[in-house]
Design a protein around this motif. Structure first.
Motif, PDB file in Angstrom:
ATOM      1  N   GLN A  18      13.348  37.904 -32.814  1.00 30.09           N
ATOM      2  CA  GLN A  18      13.001  36.731 -33.228  1.00 30.09           C
ATOM      3  C   GLN A  18      11.453  36.702 -32.889  1.00 30.09           C
ATOM      4  N   LYS A  19      10.730  36.118 -33.891  1.00 30.25           N
ATOM      5  CA  LYS A  19       9.413  35.977 -33.808  1.00 30.25           C
ATOM      6  C   LYS A  19       8.991  34.595 -33.975  1.00 30.25           C
ATOM      7  N   GLU A  20       9.907  33.646 -33.995  1.00 31.94           N
ATOM      8  CA  GLU A  20       9.510  32.424 -34.234  1.00 31.94           C
ATOM      9  C   GLU A  20       9.898  31.310 -33.296  1.00 31.94           C
ATOM     10  N   ILE A  21       9.333  30.304 -32.970  1.00 28.50           N
ATOM     11  CA  ILE A  21       9.937  29.155 -32.158  1.00 28.50           C
ATOM     12  C   ILE A  21      10.110  28.189 -33.360  1.00 28.50           C
ATOM     13  N   TRP A  22      11.713  27.750 -33.641  1.00 25.15           N
ATOM     14  CA  TRP A  22      11.796  26.827 -34.442  1.00 25.15           C
ATOM     15  C   TRP A  22      11.737  25.428 -34.251  1.00 25.15           C
ATOM     16  N   ASP A  30       8.641  28.640 -22.406  1.00 21.78           N
ATOM     17  CA  ASP A  30       8.896  29.941 -21.857  1.00 21.78           C
ATOM     18  C   ASP A  30      10.252  30.245 -21.721  1.00 21.78           C
ATOM     19  N   ASP A  31      11.107  28.982 -21.291  1.00 22.32           N
ATOM     20  CA  ASP A  31      12.496  29.218 -21.315  1.00 22.32           C
ATOM     21  C   ASP A  31      13.194  29.349 -22.662  1.00 22.32           C
ATOM     22  N   TYR A  32      12.463  28.908 -23.485  1.00 19.92           N
ATOM     23  CA  TYR A  32      12.960  29.018 -25.061  1.00 19.92           C
ATOM     24  C   TYR A  32      13.105  30.603 -25.135  1.00 19.92           C
ATOM     25  N   ILE A  33      11.757  31.063 -24.913  1.00 17.53           N
ATOM     26  CA  ILE A  33      11.444  32.409 -25.373  1.00 17.53           C
ATOM     27  C   ILE A  33      12.359  33.364 -24.443  1.00 17.53           C
ATOM     28  N   ALA A  34      12.832  32.911 -23.460  1.00 15.36           N
ATOM     29  CA  ALA A  34      13.622  33.773 -22.511  1.00 15.36           C
ATOM     30  C   ALA A  34      15.069  33.876 -23.163  1.00 15.36           C
ATOM     31  N   ARG A  35      15.387  32.847 -23.957  1.00 10.56           N
ATOM     32  CA  ARG A  35      16.601  32.664 -24.754  1.00 10.56           C
ATOM     33  C   ARG A  35      16.727  33.290 -26.024  1.00 10.56           C
ATOM     34  N   LEU A  85      -1.309  23.850 -32.259  1.00 14.03           N
ATOM     35  CA  LEU A  85      -1.166  25.097 -31.512  1.00 14.03           C
ATOM     36  C   LEU A  85      -0.930  26.315 -32.123  1.00 14.03           C
ATOM     37  N   GLY A  86       0.008  26.235 -33.212  1.00 13.22           N
ATOM     38  CA  GLY A  86       0.256  27.364 -34.192  1.00 13.22           C
ATOM     39  C   GLY A  86       0.912  28.556 -33.537  1.00 13.22           C
ATOM     40  N   LYS A  87       0.727  28.981 -32.323  1.00 16.05           N
ATOM     41  CA  LYS A  87       1.364  29.948 -31.684  1.00 16.05           C
ATOM     42  C   LYS A  87       1.605  29.910 -30.255  1.00 16.05           C
ATOM     43  N   TYR A  88       2.576  30.405 -29.517  1.00 14.82           N
ATOM     44  CA  TYR A  88       2.703  30.475 -27.994  1.00 14.82           C
ATOM     45  C   TYR A  88       3.152  31.731 -27.843  1.00 14.82           C
ATOM     46  N   LYS A  89       2.215  32.506 -26.878  1.00 18.62           N
ATOM     47  CA  LYS A  89       2.532  34.085 -26.808  1.00 18.62           C
ATOM     48  C   LYS A  89       2.632  34.781 -28.244  1.00 18.62           C
ATOM     49  N   ALA A 148       8.711  24.973 -38.556  1.00 18.59           N
ATOM     50  CA  ALA A 148       9.896  23.923 -38.781  1.00 18.59           C
ATOM     51  C   ALA A 148      10.949  24.605 -39.681  1.00 18.59           C
ATOM     52  N   VAL A 149      12.096  24.094 -39.176  1.00 20.26           N
ATOM     53  CA  VAL A 149      13.254  24.741 -39.844  1.00 20.26           C
ATOM     54  C   VAL A 149      13.197  24.604 -41.169  1.00 20.26           C
TER      55      VAL A 149
END
Ligand code: ADP
Ligand code: MG
Length: 640
Positions: free
Chosen positions: A423-427, A413-418, A468-472, A478-479
């Motif tokens: 941005q659509k991905e969590i790298w 969640d903190d990552y997403i807040a930043r 998990l594939g996805k969060y929110k 992967a980079v």
């Protein structure tokens, strides 16, 4: 009548005895804790037999369940007698003459492990856990006699005798008629340990180590322990010290627990549970693999220690007891598996433990970080719990490029807040350490663009995120699989000036250089191409197959015992000074032998960063040759 027979201790038993008698001077008093806990175990087993519906007939059914300790200063003899299940002749040989092989092995291993400060561990904290407690009596006694009568067998009562040095004898006990059900241990105390014959000393030790034993402990006829079953007491009436004391009694840990979870539940099943989050880490994948689970009671009767049906494996760090009214007392230990009541208890405990952790993460992030560092390794396995996944994912923690050091943690969640606006991905990048993650060539473009990357230090992290594939609304990626077009949509934030663009002529010349590279490296690579992801590194390797990351691939190869080196795409950074110089050389003479040496060396070092070593000798000798030339030219230029 059977005569006296002599037996030798097994080899491992001797090794353990040696450690016990020679390296534990300061903690000798724990021998009493061990004898009392054996007596208590024997009483638990008896109560279990008695409580079964048909009531297997036990000998002397009217004997009270208790532990009686007496000291005799004339004979220097300390006696610990219980009215528990007792042992037959065979059981005495089996139980007191041999240490279960796995138990002693695990003990020796745990003992050999160094503590955090590099010192050898205090064995007194681990003795009780590996089935070697009985032998600790030889720390203080030079002769031990155990007389026992089984509650169920019909054989005579037997007497086991040993001085602890290598052999023991076993014979029929004299005065058969006077011996009732249970076990009596007579320890002949060494001259230098006479303190253990003093009543006040015995009482002190019992209060410290054994106050939660659920049977009366009498010293010279007076009861010493009076503590109730703490988990059945109302929460508000219990002080922190009582919890801490109970935890230490239960686990033998010397440190108080990080946290306590005390539950009293009525639906869907009735149970009380007292659970602790320890403040130390145990290796539940190694020496402690079998040592997890909760102690299961049915109406205060101990049914099974370390029952593993009561919690999922990702909560293996939890210690404690569960007591239920909803389990029939006549249940056999074998039928506990797949038991519906236990499954419901386990589901409730999981939910309650998660609520507890959620609250901790919210109200006391520092404590939660401490929890994560101690137990995160086990807890993160929770990603595989489909039912609770949505609650476990926000509780995961990671190190990342946006944090100051390797100890700092972020939630998703903190990552997403930043995250940046579009941005659509969590790298993420998988690497063995923060340093390695930082120099991973694939993450350079992220640094240039100021995009945050999660650092995954353990293989399970990558499995977790892939599963998990996805969060929110964010997809884990992967980079090395990042889409170039997506990355291009983010402006650079790094101000460092870039290399001047190449002229059209040089562009064409660069294609020639690529051809030379393909020729020199041949079968070692799948292809060579210009990279758009590199900033500081001259080159990197990219999997032709986007399905797995290089770290996963490496792991799979290890598992399949495949030590070949995979063929990958060699990407080079056209703007790197090294490549610009190579371009110059290539333009003058594409077949310059110096150039092919450089290409091969560049490839080898890139391979090294990718986690593979081809031939260290070849790599080192080529590097030395290049260094030799470079230093000669340097001396020339400097006119030295
Ligand atoms: P552990 O208690 O961990 O099994 P110990 O070395 O303390 O290991 O004891 C070894 C075994 O000896 C016990 O498992 C038990 O079977 C037997 N034993 C020891 N003391 C008693 C006792 N007082 N009554 C019955 N059996 C006992
Ligand atoms: Mg024991």
């Amino acid at each position: 009548m059977s005569e006296q027979t002599s037996h030798e201790f097994r080899a491992e038993t001797r090794k353990v005895l040696n450690i016990l008698t020679h390296s534990l001077y300061s903690n000798r008093e724990i021998f009493l804790r061990e004898l009392i806990s054996n007596a208590s175990d024997a009483l638990d087993k008896l109560r279990f037999l008695q409580s079964r519906a048909q009531g297997e007939a036990v000998r002397d059914p009217d004997l009270p369940l208790e532990i009686a300790i007496t000291s005799d200063k004339v004979q220097n003899c300390l006696t610990i007698a219980d009215t528990g299940v007792g042992m037959t002749r065979e059981e005495m040989i089996e139980n007191l003459g041999t240490i279960a092989h796995s138990g002693s092995e695990a003990f020796l291993k745990a003992y050999a492990e160094k503590g955090e400060d590099g010192s050898t561990k205090d064995a007194s904290n681990i003795i009780g856990r590996f089935g070697i407690g009985f032998y600790s009596v030889f720390m203080v006694a030079d002769k031990v006699e155990v007389t026992s009568r089984s509650a169920t067998g019909d054989g005579p009562a037997c007497r086991w005798t040993s001085d602890g040095s290598g052999t023991f004898t076993i014979e029929e006990a004299p005065d058969q008629d006077t011996i009732k059900r249970g076990t009596t241990v007579r320890a002949f105390i060494k001259d230098e340990d006479k303190e253990f014959l003093e009543k006040y000393r015995l009482e002190g030790i019992i209060r410290t180590h054994s106050s939660f034993i659920p049977f009366p402990i009498m010293v010279d006829g007076e009861r010493v322990n009076t503590t109730p079953a703490l988990w059945r007491e109302p929460k508000f009436s219990i002080k922190k010290e009582q919890y801490d004391e109970f935890y230490k009694f239960l686990t033998y840990d010397s440190k108080a627990p990080l946290d306590v979870i005390h539950l009293s539940v009525d639906v869907p099943v009735q149970f009380n549970a007292l659970l602790f989050i320890p403040d130390i880490t145990k290796d539940y994948f190694g020496a402690y693999r079998e040592h997890w689970g909760l102690d299961l009671y049915a109406r205060r009767v101990l049914i099974q220690r370390e029952n593993k049906e009561l919690i999922p494996d990702y909560l293996a760090f939890l210690k404690g007891v569960v007591d239920t009214e909803d389990l029939p007392l006549n249940i056999s230990r074998e039928t506990l598996q797949e038991n519906l009541v236990l499954r419901k208890i386990s589901q409730t405990i999981s939910k309650q433990a998660l609520s507890h952790l959620e609250k901790m993460a919210k109200d006391d992030p520092e404590k939660y970080a401490a929890f994560w560092k101690l137990h995160g390794k086990v807890f993160k396995l929770g990603y595989s719990d489909f039912v609770n996944r949505d609650r476990i994912t926000p509780l995961l923690r990671f190190n990342s490029s946006a944090l100051d050091d390797a100890d700092a943690l972020t939630s998703l969640d903190d990552y997403i807040a930043r995250a940046r606006e579009s941005q659509k991905e969590i790298w993420y990048v998988a690497a063995p350490s923060r340093e390695a993650a930082k120099v991973n060539p694939h993450s350079e473009v992220f640094r240039r663009k100021g995009l945050e990357v999660l650092y995954l230090y353990e293989p399970v992290d990558e499995f977790a995120l892939e599963t998990l594939g996805k969060y929110k609304d964010f997809t884990f990626k992967a980079v090395e699989h990042a889409d170039g077009a997506v990355l291009d949509s983010f402006a650079d934030t790094d101000e460092t000036p870039k290399a001047a663009p190449l002229s059209n002529d040089d562009m064409n010349a660069f294609d020639k250089l690529l051809e030379t590279i393909r020729k020199v490296l041949g079968e070692q690579i799948k292809d060579a191409r210009v990279s758009h992801r590199l900033a500081d590194s001259p080159a990197c390797l990219v999997s032709p197959d986007d399905a797995v990351t290089s770290s996963m691939e490496r792991l799979m190869r290890v598992m399949q015992k495949d030590d070949s080196i995979p063929q990958k795409i060699f990407e080079i950074n056209r703007d790197h000074p090294l490549l610009r110089t190579m371009l110059k050389i290539s333009k003058a003479d594409p077949d310059d032998p110096q150039l092919s040496d450089m290409i091969q060396n560049l490839f080898d070092t890139t391979l090294l960063l990718d986690g593979y070593v081809k031939d260290p000798h070849e790599l080192a000798s080529r590097a030395t040759k290049l260094l030799e030339q470079a230093s000669a030219w340097y001396a020339d230029v400097k006119k030295l």
